[in-house]
Every structure is written in structure tokens, then in C-alpha cells.
Design a protein around this motif. Structure first.
Motif, short mmCIF file in Angstrom:
data_model
loop_
_atom_site.label_atom_id
_atom_site.label_comp_id
_atom_site.label_asym_id
_atom_site.label_seq_id
_atom_site.Cartn_x
_atom_site.Cartn_y
_atom_site.Cartn_z
N VAL A 151 1.15 -1.56 -0.50
CA VAL A 151 0.05 -0.13 -0.22
C VAL A 151 0.67 1.29 -0.05
O VAL A 151 1.54 1.74 0.61
N VAL A 152 0.22 2.55 -1.14
CA VAL A 152 0.92 3.50 -0.62
C VAL A 152 -0.41 4.57 -0.37
O VAL A 152 -0.97 4.17 -1.21
N VAL A 153 0.02 5.31 0.35
CA VAL A 153 -1.17 6.09 0.95
C VAL A 153 -0.31 7.70 0.15
O VAL A 153 0.89 8.29 0.27
N MET A 154 -1.26 8.11 -0.94
CA MET A 154 -0.72 9.81 -0.74
C MET A 154 -1.57 10.69 0.00
O MET A 154 -3.04 11.05 0.27
N ASP A 155 -0.83 12.04 0.20
CA ASP A 155 -1.33 13.14 0.34
C ASP A 155 -2.33 13.05 2.01
O ASP A 155 -2.99 12.88 1.76
N TRP A 156 -1.76 12.59 2.46
CA TRP A 156 -2.89 11.68 3.70
C TRP A 156 -1.58 12.27 4.88
O TRP A 156 -0.47 11.94 5.02
N GLY A 157 -2.05 11.96 5.57
CA GLY A 157 -2.17 12.38 7.16
C GLY A 157 -1.48 10.99 8.54
O GLY A 157 -1.41 10.21 7.05
N PRO A 158 -0.96 11.32 9.23
CA PRO A 158 -0.48 10.13 10.10
C PRO A 158 -1.33 9.10 10.49
O PRO A 158 -2.97 9.29 9.74
N MET A 159 -1.28 7.96 10.14
CA MET A 159 -2.53 6.86 9.97
C MET A 159 -1.74 5.64 10.75
O MET A 159 -0.73 5.49 11.14
N GLU A 160 -2.05 4.68 11.22
CA GLU A 160 -1.85 3.44 12.08
C GLU A 160 -0.69 2.53 11.16
O GLU A 160 -0.30 1.26 11.58
N TYR A 161 -1.50 1.75 10.14
CA TYR A 161 -1.29 1.20 8.85
C TYR A 161 -0.12 1.34 8.39
O TYR A 161 -0.19 2.40 8.13
N ALA A 162 1.32 0.54 8.08
CA ALA A 162 2.62 0.79 8.28
C ALA A 162 2.63 0.71 6.53
O ALA A 162 1.90 -0.70 6.35
N SER A 163 3.20 1.54 6.26
CA SER A 163 2.78 1.64 4.63
C SER A 163 4.18 2.75 4.07
O SER A 163 3.97 3.89 4.87
N ASP A 164 4.05 2.84 2.54
CA ASP A 164 4.86 4.05 2.50
C ASP A 164 3.83 4.99 2.20
O ASP A 164 2.81 4.86 2.17
N LYS A 165 4.66 6.34 2.47
CA LYS A 165 3.79 7.97 2.51
C LYS A 165 4.61 8.56 1.51
O LYS A 165 4.96 8.88 1.53
N ILE A 166 3.71 9.56 0.81
CA ILE A 166 3.60 10.49 -0.28
C ILE A 166 3.32 11.60 -0.15
O ILE A 166 1.81 11.09 0.23
N GLN A 167 3.68 12.98 0.53
CA GLN A 167 3.23 13.48 1.26
C GLN A 167 3.30 15.02 0.61
O GLN A 167 4.80 15.35 0.47
N ASP A 168 2.94 15.65 0.99
CA ASP A 168 3.39 17.57 1.00
C ASP A 168 4.26 17.86 1.74
O ASP A 168 3.62 17.76 2.45
N ASN A 169 4.68 18.93 1.15
CA ASN A 169 5.54 19.85 2.55
C ASN A 169 4.29 21.02 3.41
O ASN A 169 4.86 22.33 2.65
N SER A 170 3.51 20.69 3.35
CA SER A 170 2.02 21.86 4.03
C SER A 170 2.65 22.59 4.48
O SER A 170 2.71 23.89 4.74
N PHE A 171 3.53 22.24 5.56
CA PHE A 171 4.10 23.76 6.34
C PHE A 171 4.57 24.91 6.00
O PHE A 171 4.49 25.72 6.19
N LYS A 172 5.77 23.93 4.95
CA LYS A 172 6.28 25.19 4.24
C LYS A 172 5.10 25.80 2.81
O LYS A 172 6.32 26.81 2.83
N GLY A 173 4.96 24.78 2.16
CA GLY A 173 3.43 25.56 1.81
C GLY A 173 3.34 27.07 2.57
O GLY A 173 2.72 28.33 1.92
N GLY A 174 2.54 26.67 3.58
CA GLY A 174 1.66 27.69 4.42
C GLY A 174 2.66 28.84 4.87
O GLY A 174 2.26 30.12 4.46
#
Length: 339
Positions: free
Chosen positions: A142-165
Motif C-alpha cells: 500500500v502507498v498512501v498519498m497526501d494523507w496524514g498519520p495513520m496506524e497502518y504501516a505503509s509507504d507514504k507520499i506527502q507534500d510539505n504543507s508547513f513550508k507551503g503555508g
């Protein structure tokens, strides 16, 4: 639909010979190969993808779960996913969860029945929910895209929202604005809260105070931006204060709704109210004025997600990855420079 047995009967050879010819697994004479291929052509034979996938234990098919929205952001990411699947020789089955965890579970069951090789998840409206079905299939990539923390261990792709703000707010400050408000997304979602944290940090670093009357929570949709403007105006009327000179709106859809409401109220953008958005969806180039915004690399998000999932299929025991994509500023006409 023709089978190998039909081809064998027409070509007057054994079924195993047909298999060897079509799969190129053993040498046969030129005459027999010609007869088999001619018979296959006459019968319009097409190999069974299901039979092959059962034999190879690989369907060359990925599943993707997405919460649909009026926001074109998702469509632009999906385009990147589809293109990369095509380039890598994979098919894609798309399921819409509509933000419903039960529908999500049912969709996962369906995709598993279709024997997909792995899953892409882009359902941020379900952030924070425990999804037990993954615990029953720990081997499922499973790969999680654009999602916050989750209990299930998986690969994750996210944007740097803090930097963007932070980038968005700093740009408003660099253009001379000192009275700055923010239309946040739903703050229980990590993207929204991190963008808001970036906003607050930029104010703090520039010794600017945060005015609570200029902070309103939206829903990441156009109507959320429209109603956020009304709330903002009511707050200022109650406090007998003015509107801010600039707003950081935490996604482009809300920014477009807010601009519509402000113009209906008689304001001019950007002279009366400057706006910066977030996402850089395709439409923002063509509204009036064109929207200054924070660019998210949407096609890259789709591409990297597919590549990460395929890498997980090749190396199932490798450590989980968190891949962060960096936002950039796109300067257009919706921010007024105060001299």
C-alpha cells in the motif's frame, strides 16, 4: 471465445504444442508454428489475462482508492497516476470512497477479489480512522498519498504543507502586507493544520500579531471559501474593525469561492483584498485576476506514488518510506504590492 484446445483441434496438434508456440517456451518446427499461429488468427484467439495472472501470481493491475471532490486537484493527480501506470505496463482500477469508511472497506474487498498487485490510497477525508481491513492483509503493498498519520504501516507520499503555508504568508509580507488573515481547511486534517502552522510561524518570524477575527475555517471546496468571506465580514462588523488587506486561503477552490463573494460585495481583487491560494490547479491561470498560489507537483505526486508501489512489489521487505514533495510559489495577479 476461442481456447487453446480449439486452436489445437484446427491446427491438428496437441494443446501443449499450442502453449509452447504461443508462450515461446519450446522450439517447434516452422511448419507447426505457422499452422498454430494461422489457426489462432482464424479463431481470433486472445490469451486469458486471468489465467496468466493466476499462473504468474501477478495481474499487472493496481487499485486506487480516492475520495472524489469538485476539486480538480484530484483529477490532476490521477492523470499522473494513469500515465505512469501506462508507461510501466500496468492497468489501473479506480474506486471512489465518497469519504465513507464502509464504502472504502467494500472497495478494498472488491479490489482484492480482482487480485490487484497493490493499492494506492488518496482518501484524506478518512484521515485518523482505523481501517481494520489492512490488518487482515498485512502482505498487501500500500502507498498512501497526501494523507496524514495513520496506524497502518505503509509507504507514504506527502507534500510539505508547513513550508507551503510559510511560503504563502511570507510572500504577502514581502509585498508589504501587515494585516493578514487565513482561511484554513478542516483543521482535523493534517494538511490544513500544517498549512495554518506555517502561516502562524511566518507571522511570528516577522513580528506580526495574529488577529483571530481574520481566521476562518473552510472545507476545501468553493462554497467553503464563499461562506468564509461572509463569516470574515461578520466578524469585522461585530468588532468594528476592517477586513485584512490580504488573505492566505489554504487551497485554490476556496480561494475562487472567496474571490466570487468579495467581488459580489463590491471589492476589487487585488487592490482592496489580496489573495494567495494553494495547489495551483489548472483553472487558476484563467480566472480574473489569475491566482497567485502555491504549486503542488501533482503529476509528480502520481508518478512517484506508482514508482514507490512498484518498488515495494519488487522489494517487499525494504523499510517503509516517507517521500516529501516540495511546494513552490507561483506569482500571478491576485496580490497587490503595497509600496
Amino acid at each position: 471465445m476461442a481456447t487453446m484446445k480449439d486452436i489445437a483441434r484446427l491446427a491438428q496438434v496437441s494443446t501443449s504444442t499450442v502453449s509452447h508456440v504461443l508462450n515461446k517456451t519450446r522450439f517447434v518446427s516452422d511448419d507447426i508454428e505457422k499452422r498454430v499461429k494461422q489457426a489462432a488468427k482464424e479463431l481470433n484467439y486472445a490469451p486469458s489475462a486471468l489465467a496468466r495472472s493466476l499462473k504468474m501470481k501477478c495481474t499487472k493491475t493496481l487499485g486506487m482508492l480516492v475520495t472524489t471532490s469538485t476539486n480538480p486537484f484530484f483529477g490532476e493527480v490521477l492523470k499522473g497516476v494513469e500515465r505512469r501506470c501506462y508507461e510501466k505496463g500496468y492497468n489501473l482500477i479506480l474506486c471512489n470512497t465518497e469519504g465513507d469508511s464502509e464504502r472504502m472497506k467494500a472497495s478494498i474487498e472488491t479490489l482484492l477479489q480482482k487480485r490487484v498487485d497493490g493499492l494506492l490510497l488518496m482518501c484524506s477525508t478518512l484521515e485518523g480512522e482505523k481501517i481494520e481491513i489492512f490488518e487482515r492483509y498485512p502482505e498487501l503493498p500500500v502507498v498512501v498519498m497526501d494523507w496524514g498519520p495513520m496506524e497502518y504501516a505503509s509507504d507514504k507520499i506527502q507534500d510539505n504543507s508547513f513550508k507551503g503555508g510559510y511560503l504563502a504568508t511570507q510572500y504577502l509580507i514581502d509585498n508589504g502586507h501587515r494585516n493578514i488573515g487565513c482561511i484554513t481547511g478542516p483543521l482535523h486534517r493534517s494538511q490544513a493544520s500544517l498549512r495554518f502552522e506555517g502561516f502562524k510561524q511566518a507571522l511570528l518570524d516577522n513580528n506580526l500579531s495574529l488577529n483571530e477575527n481574520w481566521i476562518t475555517q473552510g472545507n476545501f471546496e468553493c462554497d467553503g471559501g464563499f461562506h468564509a468571506y461572509q463569516t470574515l465580514k461578520q466578524n469585522t462588523l461585530k468588532q468594528h474593525t476592517k477586513l485584512p488587506t490580504a488573505l492566505f486561503v489554504c487551497n485554490d477552490m476556496m480561494a475562487m469561492g472567496l474571490i466570487n463573494a468579495a467581488i459580489q460585495d463590491g471589492l476589487t481583487i487585488p487592490n482592496d483584498l489580496s489573495i494567495i491560494g494553494y495547489d495551483d490547479i489548472h483553472l487558476t491561470k484563467y480566472i480574473t485576476p489569475s491566482l497567485t498560489t502555491i504549486h503542488q507537483p501533482k503529476h509528480q505526486l502520481g508518478k512517484v506514488a506508482v514508482d514507490t508501489l512498484l518498488n515495494r512489489l519488487r522489494q517487499p521487505d525494504s523499510p517503509q518510506q516517507i517521500i516529501q514533495l516540495e511546494p513552490t510559489l507561483v506569482e500571478r495577479q491576485s496580490v497587490y504590492k503595497i509600496h
